[in-house]
Enzyme design. Structure first.
Site, PDB file in Angstrom:
ATOM      1  N   GLY A 115     -64.137  -1.732 -41.854  1.00  0.00           N
ATOM      2  CA  GLY A 115     -64.893  -0.764 -42.784  1.00  0.00           C
ATOM      3  C   GLY A 115     -64.612  -0.724 -44.181  1.00  0.00           C
ATOM      4  O   GLY A 115     -65.506  -0.306 -44.847  1.00  0.00           O
ATOM      5  N   MET A 157     -51.397  -8.993 -36.386  1.00  0.00           N
ATOM      6  CA  MET A 157     -50.868  -8.171 -37.827  1.00  0.00           C
ATOM      7  C   MET A 157     -49.347  -7.377 -37.009  1.00  0.00           C
ATOM      8  O   MET A 157     -50.296  -6.074 -36.666  1.00  0.00           O
ATOM      9  CB  MET A 157     -51.993  -7.363 -37.919  1.00  0.00           C
ATOM     10  CG  MET A 157     -52.947  -8.141 -39.125  1.00  0.00           C
ATOM     11  SD  MET A 157     -54.034  -7.718 -39.103  1.00  0.00           S
ATOM     12  CE  MET A 157     -55.442  -7.419 -37.826  1.00  0.00           C
ATOM     13  N   MET A 167     -57.103 -13.254 -45.979  1.00  0.00           N
ATOM     14  CA  MET A 167     -57.409 -11.389 -45.433  1.00  0.00           C
ATOM     15  C   MET A 167     -58.180 -11.178 -46.716  1.00  0.00           C
ATOM     16  O   MET A 167     -58.001 -11.520 -48.080  1.00  0.00           O
ATOM     17  CB  MET A 167     -56.494 -10.762 -45.613  1.00  0.00           C
ATOM     18  CG  MET A 167     -55.783 -10.690 -44.280  1.00  0.00           C
ATOM     19  SD  MET A 167     -56.831 -10.194 -42.847  1.00  0.00           S
ATOM     20  CE  MET A 167     -57.205  -9.373 -43.446  1.00  0.00           C
ATOM     21  N   GLY A 201     -67.193  -8.117 -38.194  1.00  0.00           N
ATOM     22  CA  GLY A 201     -66.954  -7.083 -37.940  1.00  0.00           C
ATOM     23  C   GLY A 201     -68.064  -5.997 -38.140  1.00  0.00           C
ATOM     24  O   GLY A 201     -69.355  -6.293 -38.107  1.00  0.00           O
ATOM     25  N   SER A 206     -65.204  -9.651 -35.057  1.00  0.00           N
ATOM     26  CA  SER A 206     -64.018  -8.695 -34.380  1.00  0.00           C
ATOM     27  C   SER A 206     -64.532  -7.584 -33.384  1.00  0.00           C
ATOM     28  O   SER A 206     -64.845  -6.784 -33.860  1.00  0.00           O
ATOM     29  CB  SER A 206     -63.781  -8.472 -35.835  1.00  0.00           C
ATOM     30  OG  SER A 206     -62.436  -7.165 -35.852  1.00  0.00           O
ATOM     31  N   HIS A 218     -55.571 -12.688 -33.802  1.00  0.00           N
ATOM     32  CA  HIS A 218     -54.775 -12.102 -35.332  1.00  0.00           C
ATOM     33  C   HIS A 218     -53.761 -11.259 -35.387  1.00  0.00           C
ATOM     34  O   HIS A 218     -54.201 -10.139 -34.706  1.00  0.00           O
ATOM     35  CB  HIS A 218     -56.138 -11.946 -36.311  1.00  0.00           C
ATOM     36  CG  HIS A 218     -55.978 -11.753 -37.762  1.00  0.00           C
ATOM     37  ND1 HIS A 218     -56.536 -10.699 -38.485  1.00  0.00           N
ATOM     38  CD2 HIS A 218     -54.641 -11.767 -37.716  1.00  0.00           C
ATOM     39  CE1 HIS A 218     -55.662 -10.501 -39.297  1.00  0.00           C
ATOM     40  NE2 HIS A 218     -54.643 -10.922 -38.902  1.00  0.00           N
ATOM     41  N   ASP A 266     -61.509 -12.929 -42.752  1.00  0.00           N
ATOM     42  CA  ASP A 266     -61.480 -11.878 -42.317  1.00  0.00           C
ATOM     43  C   ASP A 266     -61.449 -10.691 -43.216  1.00  0.00           C
ATOM     44  O   ASP A 266     -60.884  -9.846 -43.736  1.00  0.00           O
ATOM     45  CB  ASP A 266     -59.845 -11.813 -41.621  1.00  0.00           C
ATOM     46  CG  ASP A 266     -60.576 -11.267 -40.735  1.00  0.00           C
ATOM     47  OD1 ASP A 266     -58.891 -10.678 -40.206  1.00  0.00           O
ATOM     48  OD2 ASP A 266     -60.921 -10.106 -40.672  1.00  0.00           O
ATOM     49  N   GLY A 267     -62.882  -9.981 -42.991  1.00  0.00           N
ATOM     50  CA  GLY A 267     -62.447  -8.282 -44.118  1.00  0.00           C
ATOM     51  C   GLY A 267     -63.800  -8.429 -45.077  1.00  0.00           C
ATOM     52  O   GLY A 267     -64.003  -9.433 -45.543  1.00  0.00           O
ATOM     53  N   GLY A 295     -55.905  -4.219 -41.331  1.00  0.00           N
ATOM     54  CA  GLY A 295     -55.650  -3.001 -40.252  1.00  0.00           C
ATOM     55  C   GLY A 295     -57.151  -1.749 -40.412  1.00  0.00           C
ATOM     56  O   GLY A 295     -56.475  -1.214 -39.225  1.00  0.00           O
ATOM     57  N   PHE A 296     -58.052  -2.543 -41.018  1.00  0.00           N
ATOM     58  CA  PHE A 296     -58.872  -1.151 -40.585  1.00  0.00           C
ATOM     59  C   PHE A 296     -59.722  -2.092 -41.026  1.00  0.00           C
ATOM     60  O   PHE A 296     -60.209  -2.751 -41.419  1.00  0.00           O
ATOM     61  CB  PHE A 296     -59.162  -0.035 -41.680  1.00  0.00           C
ATOM     62  CG  PHE A 296     -57.522   0.824 -41.055  1.00  0.00           C
ATOM     63  CD1 PHE A 296     -56.563   0.959 -42.164  1.00  0.00           C
ATOM     64  CD2 PHE A 296     -57.421   2.230 -40.330  1.00  0.00           C
ATOM     65  CE1 PHE A 296     -55.486   1.295 -41.655  1.00  0.00           C
ATOM     66  CE2 PHE A 296     -56.560   2.956 -40.142  1.00  0.00           C
ATOM     67  CZ  PHE A 296     -54.655   2.338 -40.276  1.00  0.00           C
ATOM     68  N   ASP A 309     -57.896  -8.825 -32.702  1.00  0.00           N
ATOM     69  CA  ASP A 309     -57.057  -8.070 -33.915  1.00  0.00           C
ATOM     70  C   ASP A 309     -55.551  -7.050 -32.788  1.00  0.00           C
ATOM     71  O   ASP A 309     -56.374  -6.613 -32.676  1.00  0.00           O
ATOM     72  CB  ASP A 309     -57.876  -6.664 -35.240  1.00  0.00           C
ATOM     73  CG  ASP A 309     -58.228  -7.502 -36.270  1.00  0.00           C
ATOM     74  OD1 ASP A 309     -59.830  -7.648 -36.623  1.00  0.00           O
ATOM     75  OD2 ASP A 309     -57.861  -9.141 -35.910  1.00  0.00           O
TER      76      ASP A 309
END
Ligand code: DX5
Ligand code: ZN
Length: 221
Positions: free
Chosen positions: A145, A68, A137, A198, A8, A66, A176-177, A142-143, A35
């Protein structure tokens, strides 16, 4: 064949981006994950087409874009897409999903559809002929961490089962995430093929980037 790594880029060290990418080339990552956020579909802004153009000048690693963004069909032409790139659009972001996926295919890139944690897998059953991959997802987008939404592990397995049982076993599942080493193992077991990495497993302060990439690779064999 083992799982594929898609770092990422929003989580990379922007002060040393070229250096990071050269290390990721050494780690033979399969994609670079960009992203793109519009502050409306998700409450954040991140990367854009200009940064992608600069990165394209320094590496041949295929891009994994990606989107969004609301109404992605209005923005696809902004991106300098190449055959081998993946472009994911969210099922929730357009009323014209099939047309948007066709637009991505016409651009020469590989279309994929992304699902937020709460969106049922059956919402995309009528576009499986139009995609090469499904992006599940595993956090709310959106973020970086954030923590995994636990129910998404079952969702990966359900998606895999549904694809195989309906003759779509060739469609890859991207996750993803919060792809940590521990979560990556569980996701791989559930049927994931492409891992967006990420801050949870790749870009970890104080840990050598090549070492973390090799460690992640061991988790997704
Ligand atoms: C979340 C982003 C992810 C995220 C992954 O919306 O799409 O790519 O940056 O990074 P971590 O490992 O921090 O969840
Ligand atoms: Zn992403």
């Amino acid at each position: 064949m083992g799982g594929k790594i898609s770092p990422s880029v929003m989580c990379a060290d922007f002060r040393h981006l070229e250096e990071n990418i050269k290390i990721l080339e050494k780690a033979r990552v399969e994609y670079l994950h960009f992203d793109i956020m519009d502050g409306s579909f998700v409450p954040n802004f991140t990367l854009g087409p200009d940064l992608m153009k600069s990165v394209r000048e320094i590496t041949d690693i295929p891009f994994d874009v990606h989107l969004m963004v609301q109404h992605p069909e209005n923005h696809i032409a902004l991106f300098d897409l190449k055959p081998g790139d993946i472009v994911s659009v969210h099922q929730e972001s357009t009323v014209h999903l099939q047309r948007t996926l066709q637009k991505i295919k016409d651009s020469g890139a590989r279309p994929a559809v992304a699902l937020n944690p709460a969106t049922p897998i059956y919402s995309i059953e009528d576009v499986l002929d139009d995609v090469n991959a499904v992006l599940i997802m595993t956090v709310n987008p959106g973020f970086a961490g954030q923590k995994l939404v636990p129910a998404t592990l079952k969702k990966i397995a359900k998606m895999k089962r549904y694809l195989v049982e309906n003759g779509y076993g060739h469609i890859e599942i991207e996750v993803d995430g919060n792809v940590s080493y521990e979560n990556a193992r569980k996701m791989r077991k559930a049927g994931a093929d492409i891992f967006v990495a990420g801050t949870s497993s790749l870009f970890i302060k104080g840990i050598n980037l090549l070492d973390s990439a090799l460690e992640l690779r061991r988790c997704i064999i």
